[in-house]
Design a protein around this motif. Sequence first.
Motif, PDB file in Angstrom:
ATOM      1  N   LEU A   2       0.830  -1.207   0.000  1.00  6.52           N
ATOM      2  CA  LEU A   2       0.000   0.000   0.000  1.00  6.52           C
ATOM      3  C   LEU A   2       0.864   1.256   0.000  1.00  6.52           C
ATOM      4  O   LEU A   2       1.882   1.321   0.695  1.00  6.52           O
ATOM      5  CB  LEU A   2      -0.894   0.027   1.233  1.00  6.52           C
ATOM      6  CG  LEU A   2      -2.155  -0.844   1.197  1.00  6.52           C
ATOM      7  CD1 LEU A   2      -2.879  -0.729   2.532  1.00  6.52           C
ATOM      8  CD2 LEU A   2      -3.071  -0.439   0.065  1.00  6.52           C
TER       9      LEU A   2
ATOM     10  N   PRO B 231       0.342   4.661   1.361  1.00  4.02           N
ATOM     11  CA  PRO B 231      -0.596   5.430   2.189  1.00  4.02           C
ATOM     12  C   PRO B 231      -0.625   6.880   1.777  1.00  4.02           C
ATOM     13  O   PRO B 231       0.306   7.397   1.184  1.00  4.02           O
ATOM     14  CB  PRO B 231      -0.013   5.264   3.608  1.00  4.02           C
ATOM     15  CG  PRO B 231       1.445   5.045   3.380  1.00  4.02           C
ATOM     16  CD  PRO B 231       1.548   4.262   2.094  1.00  4.02           C
ATOM     17  N   SER B 232      -1.721   7.573   2.119  1.00  2.37           N
ATOM     18  CA  SER B 232      -1.830   9.001   1.827  1.00  2.37           C
ATOM     19  C   SER B 232      -0.744   9.753   2.575  1.00  2.37           C
ATOM     20  O   SER B 232      -0.465   9.481   3.737  1.00  2.37           O
ATOM     21  CB  SER B 232      -3.199   9.537   2.250  1.00  2.37           C
ATOM     22  OG  SER B 232      -4.213   8.908   1.492  1.00  2.37           O
TER      23      SER B 232
ATOM     24  N   GLN C 157      -1.096  -0.732  -4.507  1.00  2.00           N
ATOM     25  CA  GLN C 157      -2.276   0.125  -4.485  1.00  2.00           C
ATOM     26  C   GLN C 157      -1.993   1.421  -3.740  1.00  2.00           C
ATOM     27  O   GLN C 157      -1.362   1.419  -2.683  1.00  2.00           O
ATOM     28  CB  GLN C 157      -3.448  -0.605  -3.819  1.00  2.00           C
ATOM     29  CG  GLN C 157      -4.750   0.184  -3.791  1.00  2.00           C
ATOM     30  CD  GLN C 157      -5.894  -0.644  -3.247  1.00  2.00           C
ATOM     31  OE1 GLN C 157      -5.832  -1.878  -3.234  1.00  2.00           O
ATOM     32  NE2 GLN C 157      -6.930   0.020  -2.777  1.00  2.00           N
ATOM     33  N   ALA C 158      -2.449   2.556  -4.284  1.00  2.00           N
ATOM     34  CA  ALA C 158      -2.307   3.863  -3.642  1.00  2.00           C
ATOM     35  C   ALA C 158      -3.638   4.287  -3.056  1.00  2.00           C
ATOM     36  O   ALA C 158      -4.676   4.183  -3.707  1.00  2.00           O
ATOM     37  CB  ALA C 158      -1.827   4.913  -4.637  1.00  2.00           C
ATOM     38  N   GLU C 159      -3.630   4.740  -1.800  1.00  2.00           N
ATOM     39  CA  GLU C 159      -4.856   5.225  -1.167  1.00  2.00           C
ATOM     40  C   GLU C 159      -5.327   6.526  -1.827  1.00  2.00           C
ATOM     41  O   GLU C 159      -6.509   6.736  -2.028  1.00  2.00           O
ATOM     42  CB  GLU C 159      -4.608   5.447   0.327  1.00  2.00           C
ATOM     43  CG  GLU C 159      -4.365   4.155   1.082  1.00  2.00           C
ATOM     44  CD  GLU C 159      -4.131   4.394   2.560  1.00  2.00           C
ATOM     45  OE1 GLU C 159      -4.032   3.413   3.296  1.00  2.00           O
ATOM     46  OE2 GLU C 159      -4.046   5.568   2.979  1.00  2.00           O
ATOM     47  N   ASP C 160      -4.367   7.410  -2.158  1.00  2.00           N
ATOM     48  CA  ASP C 160      -4.705   8.673  -2.827  1.00  2.00           C
ATOM     49  C   ASP C 160      -3.487   9.126  -3.610  1.00  2.00           C
ATOM     50  O   ASP C 160      -2.584   9.760  -3.071  1.00  2.00           O
ATOM     51  CB  ASP C 160      -5.107   9.739  -1.808  1.00  2.00           C
ATOM     52  CG  ASP C 160      -5.635  11.008  -2.486  1.00  2.00           C
ATOM     53  OD1 ASP C 160      -5.515  11.115  -3.721  1.00  2.00           O
ATOM     54  OD2 ASP C 160      -6.158  11.876  -1.785  1.00  2.00           O
TER      55      ASP C 160
END
Length: 387
Positions: free
Chosen positions: A279, A281-282, A356-359
Amino acid sequence: MEIKIYLLQRPHIEIDGKEAFTKLNNKAFAMVLYLASKQGQAVSKEVLSEIFWPQQQEENARSNLRQNLSYIKKICTEELANLCTEEVSIISSERNVCALNENLDIKVDLIEFWANLRAGYRADDLETKTSLLQSAADAYQGSVLGGVYVRGSAAFEEWLMFEREAVNQNLVRVCKDLAAIYQKKDLTEKAITCLKKLLQMDPLLEEVHLELMKLYYQNKERAKAICQYKECVRILGEELNISPMEETRAFYQKISEEASELIFQQTALEDQKQSRLLLLPSSSPAPMEYEGIYALLESVVEDGSLVPDYLKRGLAILFPQYSDKLDGQNLPEIYLFYTIKKLLEYLGEKGKLTIQAEDAECLDSKTKQLITYLSNHLDHPNIEIIF
C-alpha cells in the motif's frame, strides 16, 4: 471598506478581500510597502527622496517624489471610485512628511505580527499567550517583502535586510516556544508544523531537524523521521560541506535499526505461492521527496529474505542499511527505479502482488515519477497496479 497590506507573503494589497492596486509601478508599490511597515509613523520627504531616488540631486528627487505621490493618488482614486466619492490616496502627504493614510481602514500583516508577538509575551495565562503567538506565526507565509526592490538604492536594500532579519529572528523564537508548548500538551502535529516553518526560514538549523525526527518517531512515523535525516544530510552537505552532529547520527542509527510496525497489509499463504499487498498510504499535505517510495518498500526491505543481494546496491540509493553496497558511487535516480521494478518482478514470481495507492494525488513527486515509470515498464502477469 477594509484595506489589507501583506508584507509577510507575496507582497500585495487587498480591498475587501480582492487584490487591488496592481497597476502601481514597482517604485510606487515599494514606497507603499515601505510606509506600510511604518504604519502609525510619519516619514520625512527628505528620507523618502534619498531612499527612492538616491542618485539624483535633492531638487530632482523631491520633484520625482511629488510626481510619484500624485501617481499613487490617481491610481487609488480610480480603484476606489465605487467606494469613495472624492479623491483619496493610500498615502497621506503633508508639507514635509508622508505616512499611511490614517483615515482609511488599513491593516498591515507585519504590524499585526509585531503586536501579537509583544502581547503574547506579555500575557499572563498560557492559553492567551499560545493564541497570540500562533497568530504571529501564522502571519508569516514564506517570505518578508519577497521580490521587492528599488534599483540602485543601497538604503532600501539595507532597510530590507534589517526588516527581514528582525522578523526572522523573532519568528524563530516564536516557533521554538510554540513547539515546546505543544509538545507539553501532546499536540504533536502542531509542534511539527511549527518546526517545519522554522526549517522553511532556515533549513540549516540542525537541532530543528533532530527535533522533527524525534517527533515523527514519537508519532509512529518512522519513514518520515528517516526522510528528515536524509534531508538534513543533504542540506548540510550541499550548503556547509559538513555531516550532521553525533547526536543526530546516533538517533538516526537508533531508529534505523529498530523494528518498525508494518505500514503495509500483507497476507501470506502456507505454501511458497503468496498473495502480497503493498500500500502507498496518503501523504501529508507537503510530503518529503521519496516518502511514498520508502513507505511502499519498507516492510520488504526490513524482511531481508525478500531482497536478493544483486538488488541491494540499487536500493542503497534510498535505504541506508544497504549503504555498504554503493562502493562510493553516485548512481542515477533511474537506476533506483529500475531496481524497484526488478524487485517487484522478483516478488511477483513468488505469488500475486498488488500495488495500491490510497490517494495518488497526495503522493510526493518522486513517488509519482516511480508510478509513471512502473506503469510504462512493469508488465508481469502476477502484478497488478491500482491507482
